[in-house]
Scaffold this motif. Sequence first.
Motif, PDB file in Angstrom:
ATOM      1  N   LEU B 236       0.802  -1.335   0.036  1.00 39.67           N
ATOM      2  CA  LEU B 236       0.019  -0.009  -0.017  1.00 39.67           C
ATOM      3  C   LEU B 236       1.004   1.329   0.032  1.00 39.67           C
ATOM      4  N   THR B 237       0.428   2.358  -0.814  1.00 39.96           N
ATOM      5  CA  THR B 237       1.057   3.593  -0.721  1.00 39.96           C
ATOM      6  C   THR B 237       0.447   4.652   0.260  1.00 39.96           C
ATOM      7  N   GLY B 238      -0.710   4.232   0.867  1.00 40.94           N
ATOM      8  CA  GLY B 238      -1.555   5.138   1.585  1.00 40.94           C
ATOM      9  C   GLY B 238      -3.072   4.631   1.819  1.00 40.94           C
ATOM     10  N   GLY B 239      -3.655   5.373   2.727  1.00 38.50           N
ATOM     11  CA  GLY B 239      -5.118   5.339   2.854  1.00 38.50           C
ATOM     12  C   GLY B 239      -5.694   6.531   2.749  1.00 38.50           C
ATOM     13  N   ILE B 240      -7.197   6.213   2.552  1.00 36.95           N
ATOM     14  CA  ILE B 240      -8.331   7.082   2.303  1.00 36.95           C
ATOM     15  C   ILE B 240      -9.361   6.765   3.382  1.00 36.95           C
ATOM     16  N   PHE B 241      -9.729   7.729   4.162  1.00 35.63           N
ATOM     17  CA  PHE B 241     -10.942   7.410   4.990  1.00 35.63           C
ATOM     18  C   PHE B 241     -11.927   8.240   4.925  1.00 35.63           C
ATOM     19  N   THR B 242     -13.021   7.442   4.549  1.00 36.90           N
ATOM     20  CA  THR B 242     -14.294   7.963   4.110  1.00 36.90           C
ATOM     21  C   THR B 242     -15.324   8.210   5.315  1.00 36.90           C
ATOM     22  N   LYS B 243     -16.466   8.929   5.185  1.00 40.34           N
ATOM     23  CA  LYS B 243     -17.641   9.231   6.009  1.00 40.34           C
ATOM     24  C   LYS B 243     -16.897  10.004   7.024  1.00 40.34           C
ATOM     25  N   PHE B 244     -16.293  10.755   7.032  1.00 31.82           N
ATOM     26  CA  PHE B 244     -15.638  11.605   8.137  1.00 31.82           C
ATOM     27  C   PHE B 244     -16.842  12.539   8.624  1.00 31.82           C
ATOM     28  N   ASP B 245     -17.934  12.724   7.702  1.00 36.82           N
ATOM     29  CA  ASP B 245     -18.895  13.423   7.960  1.00 36.82           C
ATOM     30  C   ASP B 245     -19.990  12.661   9.017  1.00 36.82           C
ATOM     31  N   SER B 246     -19.750  11.798   9.331  1.00 38.85           N
ATOM     32  CA  SER B 246     -20.522  10.910  10.351  1.00 38.85           C
ATOM     33  C   SER B 246     -19.986  11.400  11.621  1.00 38.85           C
ATOM     34  N   SER B 247     -20.485  10.874  12.785  1.00 41.91           N
ATOM     35  CA  SER B 247     -19.951  11.246  14.127  1.00 41.91           C
ATOM     36  C   SER B 247     -18.887  10.359  14.614  1.00 41.91           C
ATOM     37  N   ALA B 248     -18.446   9.564  13.772  1.00 42.46           N
ATOM     38  CA  ALA B 248     -17.545   8.488  14.148  1.00 42.46           C
ATOM     39  C   ALA B 248     -16.042   9.315  14.322  1.00 42.46           C
ATOM     40  N   LYS B 249     -15.412   8.819  15.474  1.00 37.66           N
ATOM     41  CA  LYS B 249     -14.247   9.505  16.001  1.00 37.66           C
ATOM     42  C   LYS B 249     -13.076   9.178  15.053  1.00 37.66           C
ATOM     43  N   GLY B 250     -13.139   8.088  14.397  1.00 41.52           N
ATOM     44  CA  GLY B 250     -11.970   7.766  13.470  1.00 41.52           C
ATOM     45  C   GLY B 250     -10.771   7.108  13.961  1.00 41.52           C
ATOM     46  N   GLY B 251     -10.721   6.671  15.205  1.00 37.95           N
ATOM     47  CA  GLY B 251      -9.666   5.916  15.622  1.00 37.95           C
ATOM     48  C   GLY B 251      -8.923   4.757  14.803  1.00 37.95           C
ATOM     49  N   ALA B 252      -9.734   4.271  13.904  1.00 34.56           N
ATOM     50  CA  ALA B 252      -9.040   3.463  12.764  1.00 34.56           C
ATOM     51  C   ALA B 252      -8.062   4.142  12.177  1.00 34.56           C
ATOM     52  N   ILE B 253      -8.182   5.453  11.937  1.00 33.12           N
ATOM     53  CA  ILE B 253      -6.993   5.951  11.085  1.00 33.12           C
ATOM     54  C   ILE B 253      -5.904   5.864  11.777  1.00 33.12           C
ATOM     55  N   LEU B 254      -5.607   5.952  13.222  1.00 35.85           N
ATOM     56  CA  LEU B 254      -4.598   5.583  14.007  1.00 35.85           C
ATOM     57  C   LEU B 254      -4.023   4.253  13.792  1.00 35.85           C
ATOM     58  N   SER B 255      -5.029   3.222  13.755  1.00 30.76           N
ATOM     59  CA  SER B 255      -4.527   1.858  13.791  1.00 30.76           C
ATOM     60  C   SER B 255      -3.983   1.584  12.399  1.00 30.76           C
ATOM     61  N   PHE B 256      -4.553   2.128  11.446  1.00 27.07           N
ATOM     62  CA  PHE B 256      -4.236   2.091   9.877  1.00 27.07           C
ATOM     63  C   PHE B 256      -2.742   2.426  10.083  1.00 27.07           C
ATOM     64  N   ARG B 257      -2.585   3.589  10.374  1.00 24.81           N
ATOM     65  CA  ARG B 257      -1.095   4.241  10.089  1.00 24.81           C
ATOM     66  C   ARG B 257      -0.043   3.406  11.191  1.00 24.81           C
ATOM     67  N   TYR B 258      -0.460   3.036  12.145  1.00 25.66           N
ATOM     68  CA  TYR B 258       0.326   2.332  13.202  1.00 25.66           C
ATOM     69  C   TYR B 258       0.938   0.987  12.713  1.00 25.66           C
ATOM     70  N   VAL B 259      -0.368   0.361  12.180  1.00 27.68           N
ATOM     71  CA  VAL B 259       0.231  -1.056  11.790  1.00 27.68           C
ATOM     72  C   VAL B 259       0.812  -1.120  10.360  1.00 27.68           C
ATOM     73  N   THR B 260       0.599  -0.264   9.391  1.00 30.08           N
ATOM     74  CA  THR B 260       1.010  -0.386   8.120  1.00 30.08           C
ATOM     75  C   THR B 260       2.198   0.707   7.873  1.00 30.08           C
ATOM     76  N   GLY B 261       2.404   1.710   8.812  1.00 29.70           N
ATOM     77  CA  GLY B 261       3.260   2.766   8.429  1.00 29.70           C
ATOM     78  C   GLY B 261       3.158   3.668   7.127  1.00 29.70           C
ATOM     79  N   LYS B 262       2.015   3.197   6.761  1.00 33.62           N
ATOM     80  CA  LYS B 262       1.507   4.045   5.553  1.00 33.62           C
ATOM     81  C   LYS B 262       0.856   5.421   5.722  1.00 33.62           C
ATOM     82  N   PRO B 263       1.073   6.618   4.813  1.00 37.02           N
ATOM     83  CA  PRO B 263       0.416   7.678   5.262  1.00 37.02           C
ATOM     84  C   PRO B 263      -1.136   7.721   4.945  1.00 37.02           C
ATOM     85  N   ILE B 264      -1.643   8.709   5.430  1.00 36.78           N
ATOM     86  CA  ILE B 264      -3.264   8.762   5.109  1.00 36.78           C
ATOM     87  C   ILE B 264      -3.150   9.966   3.961  1.00 36.78           C
ATOM     88  N   LYS B 265      -3.814   9.787   2.875  1.00 38.61           N
ATOM     89  CA  LYS B 265      -3.553  10.994   1.939  1.00 38.61           C
ATOM     90  C   LYS B 265      -4.988  11.765   1.943  1.00 38.61           C
TER      91      LYS B 265
END
Lengths: 269, 290
Positions: B236-265
């Motif tokens: 992977l070269t990066g991640g895109i996280f959708t539905k940021f307009d929901s009320s989800a806090k998005g902790g998954a973003i941290l998990s993605f970055r932590y486990v893959t080391g890849k940037p969120i674009k």
Amino acid sequence: RKILKRKTDSTIDDIEEFLIENNFGVEFTEHFLEELKENRVKDPVGFLRKKIEDILDSVDTSLSLDGRPIVFLFVGTNGSGKTTSIAKVAYFFRNQGKKVLLIAGDTFRAAAIEQLTKWADKLNVPIVKQQLGSDPASVVFDGLESALKKKVDVVLIDSAGRVETKKNLMNELSKLQRVIEKKIGRSANEVLLVLDAYTGQNAVEQVEVFTQAVNVTGIVLTKLDGSSSGGIIVPIIERYKIPVKFIGVGEGIGDLKLFDKEFYINQLM
Amino acid sequence: SLKNNLQKAFKFFRSKGRLSEQDIKEGLREIRVALLEADVNYKIVKEVIKRVEEQARSQKVIESLTPAEQIITILYNELVAILGDAVPLNIVPNETNLIMLVGLQGNGKTTTAAKLAYFLKNQGKKALLIPFDFKRPAAKEQLVALAEKNGLEVFRDTLIEPVPTLEKALSYMQKNGIQIAIIDTAGRKEIDEEMMRELSDVYAKFKFSDVLFVSDSTIGQGALKVAKGFSEIVDLTGGIFTKFDSSAKGGAILSFRYVTGKPIKFVGTGEKITDLEVFYPDRVISRIVG
Ligand SMILES: Nc1nc2c(ncn2[C@@H]2O[C@H](COP(=O)(O)OP(=O)(O)OP(=O)(O)O)[C@@H](O)[C@H]2O)c(=O)[nH]1
Ligand SMILES: Nc1nc2c(ncn2[C@@H]2O[C@H](COP(=O)(O)OP(=O)(O)OP(=O)(O)O)[C@@H](O)[C@H]2O)c(=O)[nH]1
Ligand SMILES: [Mg+2]
Ligand SMILES: [Mg+2]
């Protein structure tokens, strides 16, 4: 996903990790760990299984099938599996010899109507639809009119995905519910909230907001064939007393189960 | 809510003036709860709290006149260190740039593909959308509809096999001088061996400028396992996280970055074609930690 070892092999930390990693949430977990302490439980895993069973047993998962036509409205957040679940439920009822009609209530998303139409064609069931951008209330009204005329047994209504933060979209759902009630002279048999099993704590907010907009009678828990156990529904059932009525276990037409307590607990633990 | 929990922690710290061991423990507990309720993975929270605690126990914090500020800063720095900065798309001029979107079912790949093409178009770069989901009913129609509605180019002549389709699309790009393509793949589970094999097969046969993991921000603890699974099959070269307009806090973003080391674009912030924003770590952190 986290699996628990039997009986005394699991420590309190293992139980905590299991509950958190299966999306039971902090509140449920802390409360449960308190219960373990207070009751000086010798078999924490058995105690947990019993607690989960009790919660699942506390709600009635049977379908409401009175009246003709039986009307199910499917609601939920974007991409949770509403349209695919409708196809599966249509297949389920068609196999019981029932006449099913689909209503393409998602008039917003690109190719949403085409997607449901393809399923209708595969299933050989009629579908009522209008063009993209039309008022969903109008399609629902027309669809129910057609269903009543044709003396159809089951009507399944699709709606557009929506996030719980959009008040106007929640109001639109309330309006759909009113249109259904006005047209058939009673409430829909089921208003099913379609919930993705991978969802985290946001699922609680989804239930909170959707139940304010419509009278949610049950949950369809989808994507349980994935690497998530859908543990989030346990605290949801405990708090909201809304039963899971169907489980989605794949992308195919037959990948649907009526909620099965044993199946659910075994894939969880 | 997460914001309430963290505000509780900070209030607690600030009310204390000088901090005792017990104070630190209690404050960290509040932070831990906040992170878990934001869907940050259990194992990552453990690690973050451990690191914050080690630094909080240092003499300079305990003897500080503003220990609360110190601890808050330590936490913030830890999260920033994990998240990293936004990184742009790897577009190289005068070369063929293939951007492939992968991820679980229903997480927003098709919509995001169109948004990316639109984003690039506004930068004066033409991107060809390639429907690459041969399974889902009307998947191709969905991408074609999005393209037509927004004046985007979409590759219409798709066969029903991934590799021949991409070969044909590449020759189409060459003939028409298009240098960027966005490939919208079928949703798949990281535990589905056959579907992951299909993905690695495509990945092996072509060169990609970006392989982006598209994930719903509402995903819970399982984000860690899913991200790891995909990152083990393709680079992977990066991640895109959708539905940021929901009320989800998005902790998954941290998990993605932590486990893959890849940037969120990018983050997806709605259903409109313009609802795509470049990733800003500050914005994500303030959302996760209030
Ligand atoms: N593996 C798996 N995939 C599923 C399941 N249910 C739905 N899907 C997939 O999830 C994706 C989204 O499904 P849809 O039925 O389009 O979801 P939706 O809620 O109607 O989406 P929107 O209308 O866009 O809000 C599709 O790729 C489906 O095949 C399930 O139980 N298991
Ligand atoms: N609210 C919101 N909805 C989004 C966002 N991104 C995508 N969606 C919606 O999420 C649903 C699923 O999006 P798709 O693009 O069909 O997802 P997908 O990953 O291609 O799905 P599959 O191909 O079935 O795996 C659609 O209803 C989209 O409109 C976003 O950022 N916010
Ligand atoms: Mg749908
Ligand atoms: Mg798609």
